[in-house]
Structure formats: structure tokens, C-alpha cells
Design a protein around this motif. Structure first.
Motif, short mmCIF file in Angstrom:
data_model
loop_
_atom_site.label_atom_id
_atom_site.label_comp_id
_atom_site.label_asym_id
_atom_site.label_seq_id
_atom_site.Cartn_x
_atom_site.Cartn_y
_atom_site.Cartn_z
N LEU A 191 0.82 -1.20 0.00
CA LEU A 191 0.00 0.00 0.00
C LEU A 191 0.86 1.26 0.00
N ASN A 192 2.00 1.22 0.72
CA ASN A 192 2.87 2.38 0.76
C ASN A 192 3.47 2.69 -0.61
N ARG A 193 3.78 1.65 -1.39
CA ARG A 193 4.30 1.87 -2.74
C ARG A 193 3.23 2.48 -3.64
N VAL A 194 2.00 2.02 -3.47
CA VAL A 194 0.89 2.58 -4.26
C VAL A 194 0.70 4.05 -3.92
N VAL A 195 0.79 4.38 -2.66
CA VAL A 195 0.66 5.77 -2.24
C VAL A 195 1.81 6.60 -2.81
N SER A 196 3.02 6.04 -2.83
CA SER A 196 4.16 6.76 -3.40
C SER A 196 3.98 7.01 -4.89
N VAL A 197 3.49 6.01 -5.61
CA VAL A 197 3.27 6.16 -7.05
C VAL A 197 2.15 7.17 -7.30
N CYS A 198 1.08 7.09 -6.54
CA CYS A 198 -0.01 8.06 -6.69
C CYS A 198 0.46 9.48 -6.35
N SER A 199 1.31 9.60 -5.35
CA SER A 199 1.87 10.91 -5.01
C SER A 199 2.74 11.44 -6.14
N PHE A 200 3.50 10.55 -6.78
CA PHE A 200 4.32 10.96 -7.91
C PHE A 200 3.45 11.48 -9.05
N PHE A 201 2.35 10.78 -9.35
CA PHE A 201 1.44 11.24 -10.40
C PHE A 201 0.79 12.57 -10.02
N MET A 202 0.53 12.78 -8.74
CA MET A 202 -0.04 14.05 -8.29
C MET A 202 0.97 15.18 -8.47
N VAL A 203 2.25 14.90 -8.27
CA VAL A 203 3.28 15.91 -8.51
C VAL A 203 3.32 16.27 -9.99
N ILE A 204 3.26 15.26 -10.86
CA ILE A 204 3.25 15.51 -12.30
C ILE A 204 2.04 16.35 -12.68
N LEU A 205 0.87 15.99 -12.16
CA LEU A 205 -0.35 16.75 -12.42
C LEU A 205 -0.22 18.19 -11.93
N SER A 206 0.37 18.38 -10.77
CA SER A 206 0.54 19.72 -10.22
C SER A 206 1.46 20.58 -11.09
N VAL A 207 2.53 19.99 -11.58
CA VAL A 207 3.46 20.73 -12.43
C VAL A 207 2.78 21.11 -13.76
N VAL A 208 2.03 20.19 -14.33
CA VAL A 208 1.31 20.48 -15.58
C VAL A 208 0.26 21.57 -15.34
N ALA A 209 -0.49 21.47 -14.25
CA ALA A 209 -1.50 22.48 -13.95
C ALA A 209 -0.87 23.84 -13.65
N PHE A 210 0.30 23.83 -13.02
CA PHE A 210 1.02 25.08 -12.76
C PHE A 210 1.38 25.76 -14.09
N GLY A 211 1.91 24.97 -15.02
CA GLY A 211 2.25 25.52 -16.33
C GLY A 211 1.03 26.01 -17.09
N LEU A 212 -0.05 25.26 -17.00
CA LEU A 212 -1.29 25.67 -17.66
C LEU A 212 -1.84 26.96 -17.05
N GLY A 213 -1.77 27.07 -15.74
CA GLY A 213 -2.21 28.30 -15.08
C GLY A 213 -1.36 29.49 -15.47
N ALA A 214 -0.06 29.27 -15.57
CA ALA A 214 0.83 30.36 -16.01
C ALA A 214 0.51 30.77 -17.44
#
Length: 71
Positions: free
Chosen positions: A2-25
Motif C-alpha cells: 500500500l505504501n508503494r501505491v501511495v508513493s506512485v499516486c503521489s508521484f502522479f499528483m506531482v506531475i499533475l501539479s506541475v502540468v496544472a502550474f504551467g497551464l495556469g501560467a
């Protein structure tokens, strides 16, 4: 596991955040949203990326030896 799944999901959330940051800019630069809305949007996605990046890079859950030991 479960901890690995949470780490992978957190990684995808970081990617989503960076993309959304660029889109917002981009939206702020072309005038699709106002400057105030853009600042709040950029700040929120930046904070989200920072918070989730600490969870995504936790070495205890991404260690290759821990994957072998768990079997």
C-alpha cells in the motif's frame, strides 16, 4: 504494498501539479484568467506539488531491497 501505491499516486499528483502550474501560467499570460486568479492558482498548485513530492520521494518505500524482502 500500500505504501508503494501511495508513493506512485503521489508521484502522479506531482506531475499533475506541475502540468496544472504551467497551464495556469499560460492562461494568465494570454489573459484567459485574471492576474489575481492566476496567482492563487499558481500558489495552490505549487504548494500541492511540494507537499506530494515529499511523500513521493520517501526512500523507505522505493527501496528495491524492500520489494524483494516482502516476497
Amino acid at each position: 504494498m500500500l505504501n508503494r501505491v501511495v508513493s506512485v499516486c503521489s508521484f502522479f499528483m506531482v506531475i499533475l501539479s506541475v502540468v496544472a502550474f504551467g497551464l495556469g501560467a499560460w492562461w494568465t499570460l494570454i489573459g484567459r484568467i485574471s492576474e489575481g486568479d492566476g496567482v492563487f492558482m499558481l500558489f495552490g498548485w505549487c504548494v500541492s506539488a511540494i507537499v506530494f513530492s515529499y511523500r513521493a520521494i520517501d526512500p523507505a518505500y522505493l527501496d528495491a531491497v524492500s520489494i524483494i524482502k516482502s516476497r
